[in-house]
Design an enzyme around this catalytic site. Structure first.
Site, PDB file in Angstrom:
ATOM      1  CB  VAL A   1       4.177   7.022  31.213  1.00 19.10           C
ATOM      2  CG1 VAL A   1       5.324   6.053  31.410  1.00 19.10           C
ATOM      3  CG2 VAL A   1       2.998   6.313  30.570  1.00 19.10           C
ATOM      4  CB  SER A   2       3.539  12.485  31.898  1.00 15.52           C
ATOM      5  OG  SER A   2       4.231  12.550  33.125  1.00 15.52           O
ATOM      6  CB  SER A   3       1.554  11.898  27.558  1.00 15.16           C
ATOM      7  OG  SER A   3       2.895  11.741  27.146  1.00 15.16           O
TER       8      SER A   3
ATOM      9  CD  GLN B   1       6.189  10.784  29.311  1.00 16.18           C
ATOM     10  OE1 GLN B   1       5.492  10.465  30.264  1.00 16.18           O
ATOM     11  NE2 GLN B   1       7.108  11.714  29.398  1.00 16.18           N
TER      12      GLN B   1
ATOM     13  CD  GLN C   1      -5.043   9.808  34.568  1.00 19.98           C
ATOM     14  OE1 GLN C   1      -5.690   8.856  34.141  1.00 19.98           O
ATOM     15  NE2 GLN C   1      -5.627  10.813  35.190  1.00 19.98           N
TER      16      GLN C   1
END
Length: 200
Positions: free
Chosen positions: A9-11, A14, A38
């Site tokens: 997941v991007s962050s 999330q 990340q």
């Protein structure tokens, strides 16, 4: 032969639950699921690097979709090559049955899989660039509306110059000035420098 799963997941805010549910449905052991929180702009991610060290010839790697693997066109193609050709690991992209290297072993199958991979990798990077552009446009629009980003600026109190004068005369300490001004000692010295510049 072991089954592994990779989740990204991007962050940190999330949620990875949807990807994890898919991997659990495929009965992939929890110890074999690697999660990174990340950006997908490159593959310099701690858990992905660990995964590469763990995978062996004949293992199967499952990912929910190609953009969970990454969002950089060239890097996705490079990693795919490393995994499938150099390490001889099979990859299964759950959302895209055509990207299942266990079934696409002949020339035609490999050719179709390569085309699909290139298209989806391009789409993944294009979406990342669109997200970045939308964020930049959003920040620009917010700044035009007067929204300030970063830490709030601590303004010195009205009697700041008087407090500084008392400090210079040795009547109070720098800590006292900072406390009375409701700022940290480092902010006090920074404001002091600014005051000197503006009065010269």
């Amino acid at each position: 032969m072991d089954k592994f799963g990779y989740v990204r997941v991007s962050s940190t805010d999330q949620n990875e639950d949807r990807q994890l549910l898919e991997l659990q449905r495929l009965k992939i052991p929890k110890r074999n699921i690697y999660i990174d929180k990340q950006s997908g702009k490159n593959f310099n991610r701690p858990r992905y690097i660990e995964l590469l060290k763990t995978l062996e010839k004949g293992d199967i790697l499952y990912v929910k979709s190609i953009d969970r693997l990454g969002r950089n066109y060239k890097e996705i193609l490079k990693q795919w090559q490393i995994l499938t050709k150099e390490m001889e690991v099979d990859i299964v992209v759950i959302d895209m049955p055509l990207l299942d290297t266990r079934t696409a072993k002949d020339l035609l199958g490999t050719f179709i899989a390569d085309i699909v991979l290139q298209v989806l990798s391009f789409v993944a990077q294009n979406e990342r660039e669109n997200i970045k552009r939308r964020q930049e446009e959003g920040i620009k629009a917010a700044k035009l509306r007067g929204v300030e980003f970063g830490r709030p600026v601590i303004k010195p109190p009205a009697n700041f110059q008087f407090l500084v004068k008392q400090w210079k005369q040795g009547k109070i300490s720098a800590d006292d000035v900072a406390k009375k001004s409701k700022m940290s000692i480092s902010t006090f010295y920074r404001r002091l420098r600014e005051l000197r510049i503006s009065t010269h």
